[in-house]
Motif scaffolding. Structure first.
Motif, PDB file in Angstrom:
ATOM      1  N   ILE A  87       0.886  -1.170   0.000  1.00 34.85           N
ATOM      2  CA  ILE A  87       0.000   0.000   0.000  1.00 34.85           C
ATOM      3  C   ILE A  87       0.913   1.206   0.000  1.00 34.85           C
ATOM      4  N   CYS A  88       0.702   2.101  -0.971  1.00 34.33           N
ATOM      5  CA  CYS A  88       1.554   3.283  -1.079  1.00 34.33           C
ATOM      6  C   CYS A  88       0.705   4.531  -1.258  1.00 34.33           C
ATOM      7  N   SER A 111      -5.334  -9.105  -1.560  1.00 38.36           N
ATOM      8  CA  SER A 111      -4.982  -8.433  -0.310  1.00 38.36           C
ATOM      9  C   SER A 111      -6.167  -8.322   0.652  1.00 38.36           C
ATOM     10  N   LYS A 112      -7.226  -9.055   0.373  1.00 38.82           N
ATOM     11  CA  LYS A 112      -8.469  -8.942   1.147  1.00 38.82           C
ATOM     12  C   LYS A 112      -8.265  -9.177   2.646  1.00 38.82           C
ATOM     13  N   ARG A 113      -7.534 -10.222   2.991  1.00 38.46           N
ATOM     14  CA  ARG A 113      -7.312 -10.525   4.416  1.00 38.46           C
ATOM     15  C   ARG A 113      -6.632  -9.348   5.110  1.00 38.46           C
ATOM     16  N   PHE A 114      -5.589  -8.814   4.488  1.00 39.46           N
ATOM     17  CA  PHE A 114      -4.844  -7.703   5.083  1.00 39.46           C
ATOM     18  C   PHE A 114      -5.710  -6.452   5.195  1.00 39.46           C
ATOM     19  N   THR A 115      -6.387  -6.080   4.110  1.00 33.34           N
ATOM     20  CA  THR A 115      -7.161  -4.835   4.134  1.00 33.34           C
ATOM     21  C   THR A 115      -8.377  -4.923   5.062  1.00 33.34           C
ATOM     22  N   SER A 116      -9.017  -6.091   5.149  1.00 35.31           N
ATOM     23  CA  SER A 116     -10.181  -6.198   6.041  1.00 35.31           C
ATOM     24  C   SER A 116      -9.753  -6.100   7.504  1.00 35.31           C
ATOM     25  N   GLU A 117      -8.532  -6.526   7.804  1.00 37.84           N
ATOM     26  CA  GLU A 117      -8.020  -6.448   9.170  1.00 37.84           C
ATOM     27  C   GLU A 117      -7.510  -5.047   9.499  1.00 37.84           C
ATOM     28  N   PRO A 166       1.539  -9.082   3.077  1.00 36.63           N
ATOM     29  CA  PRO A 166       2.157 -10.414   3.033  1.00 36.63           C
ATOM     30  C   PRO A 166       1.365 -11.394   2.168  1.00 36.63           C
ATOM     31  N   ASN A 167       2.078 -12.263   1.468  1.00 34.08           N
ATOM     32  CA  ASN A 167       1.455 -13.353   0.706  1.00 34.08           C
ATOM     33  C   ASN A 167       1.353 -14.561   1.629  1.00 34.08           C
TER      34      ASN A 167
END
Length: 180
Positions: A87-88, A111-117, A166-167
């Protein structure tokens, strides 16, 4: 590569197509950008080389071009390129203050997991590519907006990395170089 034909790929500058092409070619070829796969195929029909994404390890077939390539072109080589997202945003933007996030729909999915958290209330705005998203954020300098793209793409547009996504599994895209 000794062949000095231009290589046509999807743009704009900083796209995954562009980054993978530069890595594959080692900066030895002139790269031109097209807005669509059809534009790349047209350039190859005119005698140039083409570079397109064929398959992603998480999302599957990128676009169904195998039949077209097999029927009308010669696939010269393939290369896998690791997809790394971040994310930039414009300098001094804070991750926790983001209200809008621009990117390609596949990047949103990856990136759904990261962004939802981390960003549960952010508005997602679709763009034609991750590089288009970075370009938009850089040009418009909209407060509290960011893009999901590759870290190298962020550098092209003078954006700062707020977070690396993260992947959970290996995420690679297979690209192909082809000729007429």
């Amino acid at each position: 590569m000794k062949n000095k034909k231009k290589v046509y790929t999807l743009g704009p500058k900083g796209s995954f197509h562009h980054l993978a092409c530069v890595e594959y070619l080692g900066g030895q070829q002139e790269i031109e950008f097209c807005e669509s796969f059809a534009g790349v195929f047209e350039a190859v029909r005119a005698g140039h080389l083409g570079w397109i994404a064929l398959y992603n390890s998480l999302a599957g077939v990128v676009e169904n071009h195998e039949t077209e390539i097999e029927k009308n072109f010669t696939l010269l080589d393939e290369m896998d390129y690791e997809v790394k997202l971040c994310i930039c945003a414009a300098p001094k933007t804070k991750l926790k203050e983001l209200t809008k996030l621009y990117s390609h729909e596949k990047a949103f999915g990856e990136s759904k997991r990261f962004t939802s958290e981390k960003l549960p209330k952010v508005e997602f705005i679709k763009c034609p590519s991750t590089s288009h998203a970075a370009q938009k954020v850089a040009q418009e300098k909209e407060e509290n907006s960011a893009a999901i793209c590759h870290a190298e793409t962020a550098k092209f547009y003078g954006l700062e990395i707020l977070a690396n996504i993260p992947n959970k599994r290996k995420n690679e895209t297979s690209f192909g170089l082809f000729a007429g």
